[in-house]
Design an enzyme around this catalytic site. Sequence first.
Site, PDB file in Angstrom:
ATOM      1  N   ASP A   1      -7.930  -5.558   0.435  1.00 40.42           N
ATOM      2  CA  ASP A   1      -8.438  -6.382  -0.663  1.00 40.42           C
ATOM      3  C   ASP A   1      -8.046  -7.846  -0.555  1.00 40.42           C
ATOM      4  OD1 ASP A   1      -9.709  -4.354  -1.990  1.00 40.42           O
ATOM      5  OD2 ASP A   1      -7.841  -3.655  -2.866  1.00 40.42           O
TER       6      ASP A   1
ATOM      7  N   HIS B   1       0.853  -1.183   0.000  1.00 37.69           N
ATOM      8  CA  HIS B   1       0.000   0.000   0.000  1.00 37.69           C
ATOM      9  C   HIS B   1       0.888   1.232   0.000  1.00 37.69           C
ATOM     10  CE1 HIS B   1      -3.146   2.801   1.160  1.00 37.69           C
ATOM     11  NE2 HIS B   1      -3.992   1.869   0.757  1.00 37.69           N
TER      12      HIS B   1
HETATM   13  N1  ACO Z   1       4.053  -7.669  -4.803  1.00 33.75           N
HETATM   14  C1  ACO Z   1       5.396  -7.679  -5.001  1.00 33.75           C
HETATM   15  N2  ACO Z   1       6.181  -6.599  -4.864  1.00 33.75           N
HETATM   16  C2  ACO Z   1       5.600  -5.454  -4.496  1.00 33.75           C
HETATM   17  C3  ACO Z   1       4.204  -5.375  -4.260  1.00 33.75           C
HETATM   18  C4  ACO Z   1       3.423  -6.539  -4.424  1.00 33.75           C
HETATM   19  N3  ACO Z   1       2.107  -6.508  -4.221  1.00 33.75           N
HETATM   20  N4  ACO Z   1       3.891  -4.106  -3.920  1.00 33.75           N
HETATM   21  C5  ACO Z   1       5.036  -3.428  -3.948  1.00 33.75           C
HETATM   22  N5  ACO Z   1       6.074  -4.237  -4.281  1.00 33.75           N
HETATM   23  C6  ACO Z   1       7.490  -3.860  -4.337  1.00 33.75           C
HETATM   24  C7  ACO Z   1       7.806  -3.056  -5.579  1.00 33.75           C
HETATM   25  O1  ACO Z   1       8.198  -3.879  -6.648  1.00 33.75           O
HETATM   26  C8  ACO Z   1       8.889  -2.154  -5.094  1.00 33.75           C
HETATM   27  O2  ACO Z   1      10.075  -2.897  -5.017  1.00 33.75           O
HETATM   28  P1  ACO Z   1      11.520  -2.171  -5.303  1.00 33.75           P
HETATM   29  O3  ACO Z   1      11.650  -1.119  -4.231  1.00 33.75           O
HETATM   30  O4  ACO Z   1      12.494  -3.272  -5.223  1.00 33.75           O
HETATM   31  O5  ACO Z   1      11.395  -1.579  -6.687  1.00 33.75           O
HETATM   32  C9  ACO Z   1       8.490  -1.844  -3.644  1.00 33.75           C
HETATM   33  O6  ACO Z   1       7.720  -2.984  -3.233  1.00 33.75           O
HETATM   34  C10 ACO Z   1       7.653  -0.579  -3.511  1.00 33.75           C
HETATM   35  O7  ACO Z   1       6.522  -0.678  -4.373  1.00 33.75           O
HETATM   36  P2  ACO Z   1       5.928   0.520  -5.215  1.00 33.75           P
HETATM   37  O8  ACO Z   1       5.151  -0.040  -6.369  1.00 33.75           O
HETATM   38  O9  ACO Z   1       7.001   1.516  -5.497  1.00 33.75           O
HETATM   39  O10 ACO Z   1       4.952   1.156  -4.142  1.00 33.75           O
HETATM   40  P3  ACO Z   1       3.723   2.079  -4.440  1.00 33.75           P
HETATM   41  O11 ACO Z   1       3.437   2.802  -3.182  1.00 33.75           O
HETATM   42  O12 ACO Z   1       3.923   2.876  -5.672  1.00 33.75           O
HETATM   43  O13 ACO Z   1       2.583   1.006  -4.773  1.00 33.75           O
HETATM   44  C11 ACO Z   1       0.713  -0.431  -4.649  1.00 33.75           C
HETATM   45  C12 ACO Z   1       1.563   0.636  -3.928  1.00 33.75           C
HETATM   46  C13 ACO Z   1       0.292   0.078  -6.026  1.00 33.75           C
HETATM   47  C14 ACO Z   1      -0.565  -0.659  -3.825  1.00 33.75           C
HETATM   48  C15 ACO Z   1       1.555  -1.734  -4.774  1.00 33.75           C
HETATM   49  O14 ACO Z   1       1.917  -2.183  -3.492  1.00 33.75           O
HETATM   50  C16 ACO Z   1       0.808  -2.836  -5.528  1.00 33.75           C
HETATM   51  O15 ACO Z   1       0.846  -2.851  -6.749  1.00 33.75           O
HETATM   52  N6  ACO Z   1       0.118  -3.766  -4.806  1.00 33.75           N
HETATM   53  C17 ACO Z   1      -0.663  -4.781  -5.451  1.00 33.75           C
HETATM   54  C18 ACO Z   1      -1.987  -4.203  -5.896  1.00 33.75           C
HETATM   55  C19 ACO Z   1      -2.920  -3.949  -4.725  1.00 33.75           C
HETATM   56  O16 ACO Z   1      -3.121  -4.810  -3.871  1.00 33.75           O
HETATM   57  N7  ACO Z   1      -3.541  -2.752  -4.710  1.00 33.75           N
HETATM   58  C20 ACO Z   1      -4.522  -2.396  -3.682  1.00 33.75           C
HETATM   59  C21 ACO Z   1      -4.194  -1.104  -3.042  1.00 33.75           C
HETATM   60  S1  ACO Z   1      -5.294  -0.843  -1.715  1.00 33.75           S
HETATM   61  C22 ACO Z   1      -6.683  -0.262  -2.392  1.00 33.75           C
HETATM   62  O17 ACO Z   1      -6.769   0.364  -3.384  1.00 33.75           O
HETATM   63  C23 ACO Z   1      -7.896  -0.560  -1.637  1.00 33.75           C
END
Ligand code: ACO
Length: 436
Positions: free
Chosen positions: A371, A313
Site C-alpha cells: 500500500d 505486515h
Molecule cells: N508504524 C509504527 N510502528 C509499527 C507499525 C507502523 N506501521 N507497524 C507495526 N509497528 C510496531 C508496533 O507498534 C509494535 O511495536 P512493539 O512491539 O514495540 O509494541 C510492532 O511494530 C509490531 O506491530 P503489531 O501491530 O504487533 O504487528 P501486527 O502484525 O499485529 O500488525 C499491521 C501488522 C496491522 C499491518 C501493522 O504493521 C500496521 O498497523 N501497519 C500500518 C497499517 C498498514 O499499512 N496496513 C496494511 C497491511 S497490508 C494490506 O492489508 C494490504
Amino acid sequence: MKLSEKKATLSFSDGSNPVEFPVYQGTVGPDVVDIRKLYGQTGMFTYDPGFMSTASCESAITYIDGDKGQLLYRGYPIEQLAVNCDFMETSYLLLNGELPNAAQKADFNHQVTYHTMVNEQMQFFLRGFRRDAHPMAIMTGLVGAMAAFYHDSTDITNPEHRHISAIRLIAKMPTLVAMTYKYSQGQPFIYPQNDLSYTGNFLRMMFATPCEDYKVNDVVERALDRIFILHADHEQNASTSTVRLCGSSGTNPFAAIAAGVACLWGPAHGGANEACLNMLEQIQANGGIAKVGEFMEQVKDKESGVRLMGFGHRVYKNYDPRAKLMQETCKEVLTALGLENDPLFKLAMELERIALEDPYFVERKLYPNVDFYSGIVQRAIGIPTSLFTAIFALARTVGWVAQWNEMISDPAYKIGRPRQLFTGDTARDVVEIAKR
Ligand code: ACO
C-alpha cells in the site's frame, strides 16, 4: 497434506496424561499440529486470538514466505506473473491452478467480458445512497444486493453454479466500482465495452463521458492491471478468512464476498492505502520533506498513536515483494504522465529511506507493504483516494472466490465455529427491574 513421522506431545504440569497429536506437512512452509481432537481428549481449547499460530484451513492457492519476502500464486513468483502475465491470466491461474494456454485465455476473457453488465435495477440501489457516501459502504451494499439477482446459480454444491458465480463476480466488480465513482461525481454511468481489455474497460467506465471518445492510455492500463495482479490474492488474510467463514455456512456467494468487502475496508487491512495517502498529504500540508523527521518521532512515540501507514505486515518480516513492483510501476506512471516531480512520491521515498535505516523499524522488521506506493499510482491515474480500497476489493475478488471455491469443493469442509475463553459472569439470576 502429508502425515509426518513426527508427532507432537502435549504434557501437563498437574501430572495428567500427556496427549499425542499428529503433525502434517505441506509442500512448503511450517508443519501443522493437528489439534482437532484436543477438546475431545482433554476438554481444553487452544487460545490464539488474531490467529498468530493457527492455520485455519488447508489451501493450495497462495503461499507467502514472510521472512524471504516471497509471494507465490499457485507456485509462480509474483515478480514473474507481474511482468509476464495480465490480470485475466492471473485470475484464471488462481481459479484453476494452472496458467491458461492461448485458447483457454481467449475463452476465459470471453466469459468475463460477456458478464460485465449488471442488472439495470442496480442503479436504483445506488440512487438510495448519499452522493458523498464512502465507496466501500456502497460496495458492501451493492455486492450483497447482487445475491438477489441470480436465482439460476444458487446451489453452491454444484460446481457449474460456483463457476458462473465466480465469473459474474470477477466481471461485475469493475462495473460496480465505476458506477460507484460515477454516482459520486453526478456523472452518467458508462456501460462496459466488449472490445476493451478487462482493465481498459474499467478505465473507460471510470473516466469516459458520453460526450466524447475515450482512448485508454497504455501505460495507465498496464499499471492498473499490475495493481490488480499484485492484489489478487494473499492467502488467509482477514478478508479472505472472513469470506471463508461467512461462506462456510453455505451462504450465497455474493453475500460471502460482500462480507469480504466489509472486512477489507478497515485501515489495518485494505483501507491502509487510503490511510497512507492521507498521511502523505497531511505531512505535505504540514511542511513536506522538512517535517519528515518530526513525523517519524511521532510514529516512534507509542503514546501518540501515530503509525507509519503502508509499513509493517503481519506476515512479511522483510520487504513485501509487491511493494518493490509497485515502486517500479509508480516511477513508470509518474514519468509517463509527466509527474516525475510529484512531491508525495518524493516524500514517500524519503520516509522509506529513513525507516529502512532507523533502528525502531529495523528491529521490528517493518518494511514498506504494497500500500505504500499503490496510493500514489492511483492518485496519478486520477482515482480519488476514497476509491482506493474499492479498487483493492475489485482485484481481491478473484482471490476470495478462488478460496471460497476451494473450501466448498473440499469434501471435508465444515462450518467455521471458533471457541472462546469465557471470562464473563457465571450463571446468575435476573433481579426484577424495581430492585436493580
Ligand atoms: N508504524 C509504527 N510502528 C509499527 C507499525 C507502523 N506501521 N507497524 C507495526 N509497528 C510496531 C508496533 O507498534 C509494535 O511495536 P512493539 O512491539 O514495540 O509494541 C510492532 O511494530 C509490531 O506491530 P503489531 O501491530 O504487533 O504487528 P501486527 O502484525 O499485529 O500488525 C499491521 C501488522 C496491522 C499491518 C501493522 O504493521 C500496521 O498497523 N501497519 C500500518 C497499517 C498498514 O499499512 N496496513 C496494511 C497491511 S497490508 C494490506 O492489508 C494490504
